[in-house]
Design an enzyme around this catalytic site. Sequence first.
Site, PDB file in Angstrom:
ATOM      1  N   ASP A 117      41.643  43.546  26.471  1.00 16.42           N
ATOM      2  CA  ASP A 117      41.690  44.796  25.707  1.00 16.42           C
ATOM      3  C   ASP A 117      42.488  44.676  24.411  1.00 16.42           C
ATOM      4  OD1 ASP A 117      44.076  44.346  26.997  1.00 16.42           O
ATOM      5  OD2 ASP A 117      44.399  46.424  27.601  1.00 16.42           O
ATOM      6  N   LYS A 156      15.619  49.534  48.082  1.00 15.30           N
ATOM      7  CA  LYS A 156      16.543  48.433  48.321  1.00 15.30           C
ATOM      8  C   LYS A 156      17.525  48.647  49.495  1.00 15.30           C
ATOM      9  CE  LYS A 156      18.985  45.363  45.252  1.00 15.30           C
ATOM     10  NZ  LYS A 156      19.802  45.333  44.046  1.00 15.30           N
ATOM     11  N   GLY A 162      51.470  41.204  32.826  1.00 17.60           N
ATOM     12  CA  GLY A 162      50.705  40.634  33.945  1.00 17.60           C
ATOM     13  C   GLY A 162      50.306  39.197  33.646  1.00 17.60           C
ATOM     14  N   ALA A 200      24.885  44.631  39.376  1.00 19.05           N
ATOM     15  CA  ALA A 200      25.311  45.866  40.049  1.00 19.05           C
ATOM     16  C   ALA A 200      24.358  47.007  39.724  1.00 19.05           C
ATOM     17  CB  ALA A 200      26.727  46.221  39.610  1.00 19.05           C
ATOM     18  N   ASP A 233      42.647  41.649  31.049  1.00 18.06           N
ATOM     19  CA  ASP A 233      41.953  42.897  30.672  1.00 18.06           C
ATOM     20  C   ASP A 233      41.045  42.762  29.453  1.00 18.06           C
ATOM     21  OD1 ASP A 233      43.452  43.939  32.718  1.00 18.06           O
ATOM     22  OD2 ASP A 233      44.973  44.825  31.416  1.00 18.06           O
ATOM     23  N   ARG A 286      27.880  41.628  48.288  1.00 18.31           N
ATOM     24  CA  ARG A 286      26.451  41.976  48.287  1.00 18.31           C
ATOM     25  C   ARG A 286      25.752  41.461  49.563  1.00 18.31           C
ATOM     26  NH1 ARG A 286      22.998  44.003  44.846  1.00 18.31           N
ATOM     27  NH2 ARG A 286      24.043  43.718  42.857  1.00 18.31           N
ATOM     28  N   GLY A 300      50.131  40.712  26.644  1.00 21.59           N
ATOM     29  CA  GLY A 300      49.264  41.783  26.166  1.00 21.59           C
ATOM     30  C   GLY A 300      49.956  42.648  25.119  1.00 21.59           C
ATOM     31  N   ASP A 301      49.453  43.864  24.917  1.00 26.27           N
ATOM     32  CA  ASP A 301      49.997  44.673  23.825  1.00 26.27           C
ATOM     33  C   ASP A 301      51.468  45.067  24.036  1.00 26.27           C
ATOM     34  OD1 ASP A 301      49.186  46.328  25.838  1.00 26.27           O
ATOM     35  OD2 ASP A 301      47.933  47.620  24.600  1.00 26.27           O
ATOM     36  N   ARG A 361      57.739  42.725  33.565  1.00 25.22           N
ATOM     37  CA  ARG A 361      57.599  43.850  32.646  1.00 25.22           C
ATOM     38  C   ARG A 361      59.017  44.392  32.472  1.00 25.22           C
ATOM     39  NH1 ARG A 361      52.031  44.537  32.579  1.00 25.22           N
ATOM     40  NH2 ARG A 361      50.957  44.219  34.552  1.00 25.22           N
ATOM     41  N   ARG A 365      43.000  47.935  33.580  1.00 26.00           N
ATOM     42  CA  ARG A 365      43.868  49.010  33.084  1.00 26.00           C
ATOM     43  C   ARG A 365      43.042  50.110  32.404  1.00 26.00           C
ATOM     44  NH1 ARG A 365      49.489  48.831  32.578  1.00 26.00           N
ATOM     45  NH2 ARG A 365      49.515  46.595  32.802  1.00 26.00           N
ATOM     46  N   THR A 378      45.880  38.094  28.851  1.00 28.30           N
ATOM     47  CA  THR A 378      45.728  39.177  29.824  1.00 28.30           C
ATOM     48  C   THR A 378      44.311  39.126  30.369  1.00 28.30           C
ATOM     49  OG1 THR A 378      45.463  41.583  30.097  1.00 28.30           O
ATOM     50  CG2 THR A 378      45.318  40.766  27.866  1.00 28.30           C
TER      51      THR A 378
HETATM   52  O1  F6P Z   1      47.219  43.966  32.577  1.00 27.56           O
HETATM   53  C1  F6P Z   1      46.813  43.215  33.666  1.00 27.56           C
HETATM   54  C2  F6P Z   1      46.749  44.061  34.904  1.00 27.56           C
HETATM   55  O2  F6P Z   1      46.344  43.240  35.986  1.00 27.56           O
HETATM   56  C3  F6P Z   1      45.861  45.299  34.809  1.00 27.56           C
HETATM   57  O3  F6P Z   1      44.498  45.021  34.950  1.00 27.56           O
HETATM   58  C4  F6P Z   1      46.429  46.148  35.916  1.00 27.56           C
HETATM   59  O4  F6P Z   1      46.215  47.511  35.661  1.00 27.56           O
HETATM   60  C5  F6P Z   1      47.900  45.826  35.860  1.00 27.56           C
HETATM   61  O5  F6P Z   1      48.028  44.575  35.208  1.00 27.56           O
HETATM   62  C6  F6P Z   1      48.590  45.751  37.192  1.00 27.56           C
HETATM   63  O6  F6P Z   1      49.928  45.483  36.970  1.00 27.56           O
HETATM   64  P1  F6P Z   1      50.995  45.176  38.096  1.00 27.56           P
HETATM   65  O7  F6P Z   1      50.668  43.835  38.679  1.00 27.56           O
HETATM   66  O8  F6P Z   1      52.283  45.199  37.399  1.00 27.56           O
HETATM   67  O9  F6P Z   1      50.828  46.261  39.113  1.00 27.56           O
END
Ligand code: F6P
Length: 324
Positions: A130, A213, A11, A187, A128, A155, A102-103, A72, A172, A126
């Site tokens: 992560d 609220k 991504g 939130a 994420d 909001r 990413g990974d 990908r 993800r 990324t």
């Molecule tokens: O890893 C980045 C990300 O945007 C995630 O947050 C999400 O789950 C995924 O990629 C979505 O991927 P795609 O655009 O291939 O559907």
Amino acid sequence: MKRIALLTSGGDSPGMNAAIRAIVKTCLFYNIVPVGIRDGYKGMVNNDMFDMSYSDVDNIIHTGGTIIGSSRCLEFKEKETRLIAIKNLKENLIDGLVVIGGDGTFTGATILSSEMGIPVIGIPGTIDNDIYGTDHTIGYDTALNTVISAVDKIRDTASSHHRIFFIEVMGRHAGFIAINAAVASGAESVLIPEEVPDLNKLVAQIQHQNKGKRSSIIIVAEGEQEGGSLELINKVSPMLEGFDLRPTVLGHIQRGGSPSAFDRILATRMGSFAVELLLDGQNSIMIGSSGDNLITTSLEAAMKLHSVPDLDRLVLLKKMLTRF
Ligand code: F6P
């Protein structure tokens, strides 16, 4: 080292272009030819590579996405496909490779490096956040700010119409965006993959909050365990009669846009450092950040281990919500 190739994979994330620019400019600074590979590993397999120059990276530091494209590439899991990629890299006289992603990107890079012997450096890109071995990934800060600005807008209408919004955010399998967006947007609750949800508690909290609220924002990580915002509304609505519940899925808006100052600086430092590491003879490592320093981790660890958000933020969130 005469020719260094670079690719972006998985991504896209805001700041990837700033990293590309830094890699290209640092290569040219050292009289090395930077070679762009289009559309991630797909371009490596299709021999879609081009020598890059200063003009390729003019005026891109502020742009989202990636000028060299991403994908990908599932076929890269096949050995025969990788052999084609290796042949293409050799034909293009590539001496080193920088991968941004990413990974999944690092998995491809690690295998490639062991199979072909060309040194590889990874840069975490990324939204994420992560990735093990770094405080921040390129794009996360921008995505978080995009989410916060969207939640702020929701909001306004939530409070005008006394509605309960379940806002689903990306990430993800990780809750970094969700938990920090929840803190930063004030939130009323958050559901993240790292925590087992308690729907009764959530319902009680919404009822309690709305005594004073009459509107709530619930941030829902896409990877949380109930299946997302729509599913969640289906489950809690019988317990929340009289409340107007609305789902919003923010989607790919979170991946786009001009990178924040933080992401531009991080990307520029990491991109330039990647070239320096290759020149220093390093291989199979990922660049990360720790505080204001750049650090390195093995690509293998970055690929296998996962980073988890600080769950103390949930306690913080609770303190912000307590209403007597
Ligand atoms: O890893 C980045 C990300 O945007 C995630 O947050 C999400 O789950 C995924 O990629 C979505 O991927 P795609 O655009 O291939 O559907």
